[in-house]
Design a protein around this motif. Structure first.
Motif, PDB file in Angstrom:
ATOM      1  N   SER A  60      68.912 108.105 115.584  1.00  0.00           N
ATOM      2  CA  SER A  60      69.613 108.190 114.289  1.00  0.00           C
ATOM      3  C   SER A  60      70.267 106.873 113.888  1.00  0.00           C
ATOM      4  CB  SER A  60      70.665 109.299 114.334  1.00  0.00           C
ATOM      5  OG  SER A  60      71.744 108.909 115.163  1.00  0.00           O
ATOM      6  N   ILE A  82      74.010 115.322 116.203  1.00  0.00           N
ATOM      7  CA  ILE A  82      72.648 114.805 116.412  1.00  0.00           C
ATOM      8  C   ILE A  82      72.308 114.709 117.911  1.00  0.00           C
ATOM      9  CG2 ILE A  82      73.217 112.325 116.353  1.00  0.00           C
ATOM     10  CD1 ILE A  82      70.243 113.904 114.500  1.00  0.00           C
ATOM     11  N   ILE A 121      74.636 112.451 108.959  1.00  0.00           N
ATOM     12  CA  ILE A 121      74.318 112.596 110.390  1.00  0.00           C
ATOM     13  C   ILE A 121      75.446 111.943 111.196  1.00  0.00           C
ATOM     14  CG2 ILE A 121      72.721 111.923 112.240  1.00  0.00           C
ATOM     15  CD1 ILE A 121      70.475 111.889 110.232  1.00  0.00           C
TER      16      ILE A 121
END
Ligand code: ADP
Ligand code: MG
Length: 402
Positions: free
Chosen positions: A159, A117, A56
């Motif tokens: 995240s 993201i 990510i």
């Protein structure tokens, strides 16, 4: 001490890793792959351990649907495929069932990269406003979470902080190196310790200045922030950039009194005027109303270089002048030269400071460069970051050899 990757059970596991692949991209190509190359040590370690790797990252600022056009991570996928010499699954629909199924079915040594993201921010800010539901969904893709994005660790984002709540977690190799460097050199510096603080606005730098003043022996002030100090001292800085915030001006006064012997200020400046842009050199007490201070002059460079050369640790943040303009980059270049040749340990941090270093011919010159801009400054000021707080302490069940 935070849990580290070396001490983590990761063999054969599905590992979610939050990287910093926020790299410059133009026309679908990665212009500078430094950050991607740096992550290889950790990624290869995961692959050697038969992990299924789910990466990510964010890229750029995503405020509107339009912003998505130029900020896909697809070019990063291509670069990373070449560097890792493997195919990578690229998943555009980050939160879909299909992506989840693919993640659950990854085989050992397979790599999946999720799309930027921050695309989750439009329309619902699911990334930048810590969203528990989204964090849980992302966490369900993996079995372990590795935080490797130091430059994002000051963000209370889904995240960065969110996923860690729902999985066993640790910091990655790069993150650990960066923390060790800042801890060793800045939080416990070998003295004499000199801080060279330049840049644009004193308002942005006050917290870090306040945290470093008790630790350092000298604080050399430069750039736009010097103007606010000089003006508070009663000098005319003309039409130069300076703070108008009264509370901050009061704080500057207090600091200059309390740490009087530590401060050093510019002796001269390269200025232009509000009516023409011819640069000229002036003594710092000869600045006139229409002058704009845009760089430090030769006497200041010599004075600061002497102090740097008598120091064992030097931390640089901010540029000496408006380095983006040809006529005002000399001070920054000369100080980089001094830092390159000095004996002490040099640590460099800050977003613009790093671009100045790279653009002015000092790429790969310094060993201790902190990758974070805001994250580095906030870590030094507060000794922690939201991303670090989210990671477990070393001594827990994951470290036991069961
Ligand atoms: P960092 O991002 O590394 O923390 P800063 O953003 O604080 O660093 O500093 C870099 C910026 O400071 C540059 O954009 C530069 O133009 C600006 N700057 C430096 N000196 C001056 C000055 N005298 N007047 C106005 N801006 C300045
Ligand atoms: Mg900046």
């Amino acid at each position: 001490m935070k849990q580290t990757l070396k001490n983590m059970f990761i063999k054969d596991k599905r590992v979610i890793i939050r990287c910093d692949f926020n790299v410059p991209i133009k026309g679908g190509n990665v212009l500078d792959d430094t950050k991607i190359v740096k992550s290889l040590k950790t990624l290869n370690y995961l692959l050697e351990n038969n992990c299924k790797v789910i990466i990510i990252s964010h890229l750029g600022r995503i405020k509107t649907e339009e912003d998505k056009k130029d900020n896909s991570l697809l070019p990063v996928k291509n670069t990373l495929e070449n560097l890792l010499n493997t195919n990578i699954l690229f998943e555009k629909d980050i939160l879909s069932e299909e992506t989840k199924n693919k993640a659950l079915n990854l085989k050992p040594k397979e790599v999946m990269l999720l799309e930027n993201i921050r695309f989750l921010d439009v329309p619902n800010k699911l990334e930048s406003t810590l969203n528990e539901e989204t964090a849980k969904k992302l966490a369900s893709l993996g079995e372990v979470f590795v935080l490797e994005a130091f430059a994002s660790a000051h963000r209370n984002h889904t995240s960065v902080v969110g996923i860690a709540k729902y999985l066993p977690n640790c910091i990655g190799f790069l993150f650990e190196e960066e923390l060790n460097m800042l801890n060793n050199y800045i939080l416990e510096p070998v003295k004499p310790f000199t801080v060279l603080m330049g840049g644009a606005k004193v308002d942005d730098k006050l917290e870090i200045i306040k945290s470093l003043l008790p630790k350092c022996d000298y604080l050399l002030v430069s750039g736009g922030i010097a103007n606010s100090f000089l003006s508070t001292l009663g000098l005319n800085v003309g039409a130069s950039l300076k703070t108008e915030n009264k509370t901050i001006i009061e704080e500057l006064k207090t600091l200059m009194l309390e740490y009087k012997e530590k401060f050093a200020f510019p002796l001269d400046a390269i200025v232009e005027t509000t009516y023409d842009n011819k640069p000229s050199l002036k003594a710092i007490n000869k600045i006139e109303d229409n002058d704009l201070i845009k760089d430090i002059g030769a006497k200041t460079i010599t004075k600061y270089s002497d102090i740097i050369n008598n120091s064992k640790t030097i931390f640089l943040n901010g540029t000496m002048g408006v380095y983006e303009e040809e006529e005002f980059k000399n001070g920054t270049i000369e100080i980089f030269k001094t830092l390159k040749n000095t004996q002490g340990n040099v640590i460099i941090g800050g977003g613009d400071t790093i671009s100045a270093m790279n653009n002015l011919g000092f790429k790969n010159t310094f060993k201790n460069v902190s990758s974070g801009g805001g994250a580095t400054l906030e870590y030094i000021a507060k000794n922690t970051l939201p991303g670090i707080d989210a990671i477990n302490e070393e001594d827990n069940i994951e470290t036991l050899d069961l």
